[in-house]
Enzyme design. Structure first.
Site, PDB file in Angstrom:
ATOM      1  N   SER A 149       0.841  -1.191   0.000  1.00 29.46           N
ATOM      2  CA  SER A 149       0.000   0.000   0.000  1.00 29.46           C
ATOM      3  C   SER A 149       0.877   1.242   0.000  1.00 29.46           C
ATOM      4  O   SER A 149       1.965   1.247   0.593  1.00 29.46           O
ATOM      5  CB  SER A 149      -0.904   0.017   1.238  1.00 29.46           C
ATOM      6  OG  SER A 149      -1.547   1.279   1.370  1.00 29.46           O
ATOM      7  N   TYR A 162      -2.627  -1.189   9.689  1.00 27.39           N
ATOM      8  CA  TYR A 162      -2.722  -1.631   8.295  1.00 27.39           C
ATOM      9  C   TYR A 162      -1.417  -1.343   7.559  1.00 27.39           C
ATOM     10  O   TYR A 162      -0.860  -2.217   6.876  1.00 27.39           O
ATOM     11  CB  TYR A 162      -3.889  -0.921   7.617  1.00 27.39           C
ATOM     12  CG  TYR A 162      -4.035  -1.206   6.143  1.00 27.39           C
ATOM     13  CD1 TYR A 162      -4.693  -2.355   5.702  1.00 27.39           C
ATOM     14  CD2 TYR A 162      -3.520  -0.326   5.196  1.00 27.39           C
ATOM     15  CE1 TYR A 162      -4.828  -2.618   4.352  1.00 27.39           C
ATOM     16  CE2 TYR A 162      -3.658  -0.578   3.840  1.00 27.39           C
ATOM     17  CZ  TYR A 162      -4.310  -1.720   3.417  1.00 27.39           C
ATOM     18  OH  TYR A 162      -4.438  -1.980   2.076  1.00 27.39           O
TER      19      TYR A 162
END
Length: 257
Positions: A149, A162
């Site tokens: 990400s 995350y």
């Protein structure tokens, strides 16, 4: 019509029934690559992807898989082996894309152990042990693509755990590339920026104010679209990128440079 058809190559994509996984499957199928996709609960969505690929002349099989259930991975690997033989007349496959994921928006001070475990199980433990189980049937000279990400590089409050787990995936990618190089297996990762999907409740896609706010921090002036990622994945897995391994490709349109 397919571009640059390839002969009987197969990509296994986790989380292929929706979002970025679905788009990856469609773009790879458009290049003549056969698809084995997984889904957790969206059987109807998975069926729709399969039908769309087959309507364009491609071949796809969709299999159920819970990426957090590591105890099921041996049975899943056995199913893949049988599927390869019966549906594709192969003993191995070419590309593994560890895409299945979930999101969590919570400030660091509010993250629970349950939240933490869910993210680790989905984005780290699952890909580690699924890849391990599938290595014997991944072709020598094949390719693994992990999904990281852009949040590893830039920060937005609410995504600390995350992003931390995705950072682990980038480190893992480098070690996998080093250790699997003897088999000529290339291992890379992609780090998408903000993409207009249903991720995080679909705010970037559906909320005009959020979309505009995020877009102002992107060099190319807009948030990403699923096609931006699907095309990139097809390119990275192609022979044109055969000398790239151990790399994380930033696919963000230049977000927060």
């Amino acid at each position: 019509m397919k571009d640059s058809p390839m002969t009987n190559q197969i990509a296994l994509i986790t989380g292929a029934s929706r979002g970025l996984g679905r788009n990856m499957a469609l773009h790879l199928a458009n290049r003549g690559i056969n698809i084995i996709g997984t889904y957790r609960s969206g059987a109807d969505e998975a069926k729709s992807v399969k039908q769309e690929i087959e309507a364009q002349g491609g071949k796809a099989t969709m299999l159920p898989l819970d990426i957090t259930d590591t105890a099921s991975f041996q049975a899943f690997s056995d199913t893949v082996t049988k599927t390869l033989a019966t549906d594709f007349h192969r003993e191995d496959f070419d590309f593994l894309i560890n895409n299945a994921g979930n999101g969590l928006f919570a400030n660091f001070a509010d993250v629970t152990e349950g939240d933490f475990n869910s993210l680790v199980d989905t984005h780290l433990r699952g890909p580690v042990f699924l890849t391990q189980k599938l290595l014997p049937i991944l072709k020598d000279g094949g390719r693994i693509l992990n999904v990281s990400s852009g949040l590893v590089r830039f920060t937005f409050p609410g995504y600390s755990i995350y992003a931390a787990v995705k950072a682990a995936i980038e480190v893992l990618t480098r070690f996998q590339a080093a250790e699997l190089g003897a088999r000529q297996i290339r291992v890379n990762a992609i780090a998408p920026g903000a993409i207009a999907t249903d991720f995080g409740g679909g705010a970037v896609r559906d909320n005009e104010d959020v979309n505009a706010y995020v877009a102002q921090g992107i060099a190319l002036g807009r948030v990403g679209l699923p096609d931006d990622i699907g095309r990139a994945v097809a390119a990275i897995l192609s022979d044109d990128m055969a000398w790239a391994t151990g790399t994380t490709f930033d696919i963000s349109g230049g977000q927060l440079l």
